[in-house]
Motif scaffolding. Structure first.
Motif, PDB file in Angstrom:
ATOM      1  N   ILE A  22       0.764  -1.043   0.101  1.00  0.00           N
ATOM      2  CA  ILE A  22      -0.045   0.057  -0.071  1.00  0.00           C
ATOM      3  C   ILE A  22       0.984   1.366   0.020  1.00  0.00           C
ATOM      4  N   SER A  46      -6.359   9.292   3.044  1.00  0.00           N
ATOM      5  CA  SER A  46      -5.119   9.888   2.222  1.00  0.00           C
ATOM      6  C   SER A  46      -3.737   9.988   2.768  1.00  0.00           C
ATOM      7  N   GLY A  47      -3.574   9.672   4.110  1.00  0.00           N
ATOM      8  CA  GLY A  47      -2.257   9.403   4.392  1.00  0.00           C
ATOM      9  C   GLY A  47      -1.902  10.312   5.776  1.00  0.00           C
TER      10      GLY A  47
END
Ligand SMILES: Nc1ncnc2c1ncn2[C@@H]1O[C@H](COP(=O)(O)OP(=O)(O)OP(=O)(O)O)[C@@H](O)[C@H]1O
Length: 228
Positions: A22, A46-47
């Protein structure tokens, strides 16, 4: 010359197995001057938390350059990273909840037990009490964390994050569970901390919360973009 507290260049983060990774952070850059207060926004997944964990040395980047307090983090072993985390960074993270069965004072004293062991107990208490007064929860000192309201809990979490007088404060959705008025009160506390010289990074979904910050970034599919 700019006095950067954080310099990130080309940061990548992969999770999972090599054959099917990922890609959580994709070539993100970030430079933050000492004394600034910035927000990071972006949709779920989104991180944002991944980036905050890398920023706070809680997780490793997969690639890229990261200098924190002028030091290349590659040069730090785990012990040095822990020392830096404990002495220079205050976390107000979702997963670092309060310990319910401990009192407010006991919760706030936790950071002392791993970084200021040498400091006299009475001095530790004085520092903790001064912070409780500053945050308006001095009357809750002996209350169990379990008995506090959402706003009071968040104040205790902030108190715990700043008890070691960190230079950098990292907050992940610090107003996520709060009503609008309480959120604004919590943001005023962050603003005051920023005005006293702390560098603050806040991950938030809330636009009103982001408006308290001088710069807003948006995380889009693992890539940081400047919004203003
Ligand atoms: N420990 C992990 N192992 C594997 N994948 C992970 C891990 N942590 C996060 N991810 C994945 O990385 C991506 C980014 O997650 P992250 O939690 O950083 O997003 P976020 O923007 O903070 O989301 P939210 O706003 O929902 O907290 C997501 O696809 C997530 O599923």
């Amino acid at each position: 010359m700019d006095d950067f507290l954080i310099e990130m260049e080309g940061i990548e983060k992969y999770y999972g197995k090599k054959e099917n990774p990922i890609h959580a952070i994709r070539g993100s850059n970030l430079k933050i001057c000492k004394g600034s207060m910035i927000a990071i926004q972006g949709v779920s997944g989104s991180g944002k938390s991944t980036l905050l964990n890398i920023l706070g040395l809680l997780d490793r980047k997969s690639a890229g350059k990261y200098k924190l307090f002028g030091i290349d983090v590659e040069q730090l072993n785990e012990k040095k990273k822990a020392e830096m985390r404990n002495s220079k960074i205050g976390f107000v993270l979702q997963e670092f909840a309060l310990i319910e069965k401990l009192t407010v004072m006991e919760n706030i004293r936790i950071p002392f037990s791993y970084s200021k062991k040498h400091m006299k107990w009475r001095l530790q208490n004085k520092i903790a009490r001064d912070i409780l007064v500053k945050l308006g929860i001095e009357d809750k000192e002996k209350e169990l964390a379990a008995n506090l309201s959402g706003g009071q809990r968040q104040r205790v979490a902030i108190a715990r994050a700043i008890v070691n007088d960190p230079e950098l404060i990292l907050a992940d959705e610090p107003t996520g569970a709060l009503d609008t008025i309480t959120s604004m009160e919590i943001m005023s506390i962050f603003k005051a901390l920023n005005q006293s010289g702390k560098t603050i990074i806040i991950v938030t979904h809330d636009n009103e919360v982001a408006q308290f910050c001088s710069k807003i970034y948006k995380m889009v599919d693992g890539k940081l973009e400047v919004c203003n």
